[in-house]
Enzyme design. Structure first.
Site, mmCIF file in Angstrom:
data_model
loop_
_atom_site.group_PDB
_atom_site.id
_atom_site.type_symbol
_atom_site.label_atom_id
_atom_site.label_comp_id
_atom_site.label_asym_id
_atom_site.label_seq_id
_atom_site.Cartn_x
_atom_site.Cartn_y
_atom_site.Cartn_z
ATOM 1 C CG HIS A 75 -2.450 37.412 43.618
ATOM 2 N ND1 HIS A 75 -2.001 38.050 42.496
ATOM 3 C CD2 HIS A 75 -1.454 37.489 44.520
ATOM 4 C CE1 HIS A 75 -0.778 38.512 42.718
ATOM 5 N NE2 HIS A 75 -0.425 38.177 43.938
ATOM 6 C CB CYS A 76 -3.151 34.510 38.628
ATOM 7 S SG CYS A 76 -4.902 34.538 38.184
ATOM 8 C CG LEU A 77 -2.797 39.785 34.894
ATOM 9 C CD1 LEU A 77 -1.971 40.842 35.620
ATOM 10 C CD2 LEU A 77 -2.334 39.651 33.449
ATOM 11 N N GLY A 79 -7.448 36.103 37.753
ATOM 12 C CA GLY A 79 -8.295 35.245 38.580
ATOM 13 C C GLY A 79 -8.354 33.778 38.212
ATOM 14 C CE1 TYR A 104 1.016 43.841 41.204
ATOM 15 C CE2 TYR A 104 0.948 44.126 38.817
ATOM 16 C CZ TYR A 104 1.425 44.508 40.064
ATOM 17 O OH TYR A 104 2.298 45.562 40.172
#
Length: 113
Positions: A75-77, A79, A104
């Site tokens: 995961h990132c912020l 997608g 996130y």
């Protein structure tokens, strides 16, 4: 392949063999993270998951997931970087790797309620 917030939450509550990788920058991680996630920046994912198991454990402090790890989630912020990391993992042979597309941002909004 993607995973939803609800599915990720369910995996975390079951305490199963979830291997959650946060591919954001160190600065982003310092501002908040999903509990239990391992920080491996997106530009180092290919290198990290190409390491021998002993080298991976020495660098990250955890056992490297096997290629057939059923619950490998990136995961990132928002997608995009998570999708890139998931794609890299797939290319390296991680067949079940998934991206938490909500990232996130969605996590922090839903858990703050």
């Amino acid at each position: 392949m993607e995973i939803s917030y609800d599915d990720l939450r369910a995996l975390m509550e079951k305490g199963q063999s979830l291997f959650l990788v946060d591919v954001r920058t160190q600065q982003e991680v310092d501002e908040g993270r999903i509990p239990g996630s391992l920080h491996i920046p997106v530009d180092t994912v290919e290198e990290a998951f190409s390491l021998e198991p002993e080298a991976f454990k020495a660098k990250y402090g955890v056992t490297k997931p096997p290629l057939d790890c059923p619950e490998l989630v990136f995961h990132c912020l928002l997608g995009k970087r998570g999708a890139a990391a998931t794609s890299k993992a797939n290319q390296l042979g991680y067949l079940h790797a998934r991206n938490y597309a909500g990232g996130y941002k969605e996590w922090s909004e839903k858990t703050a309620q």
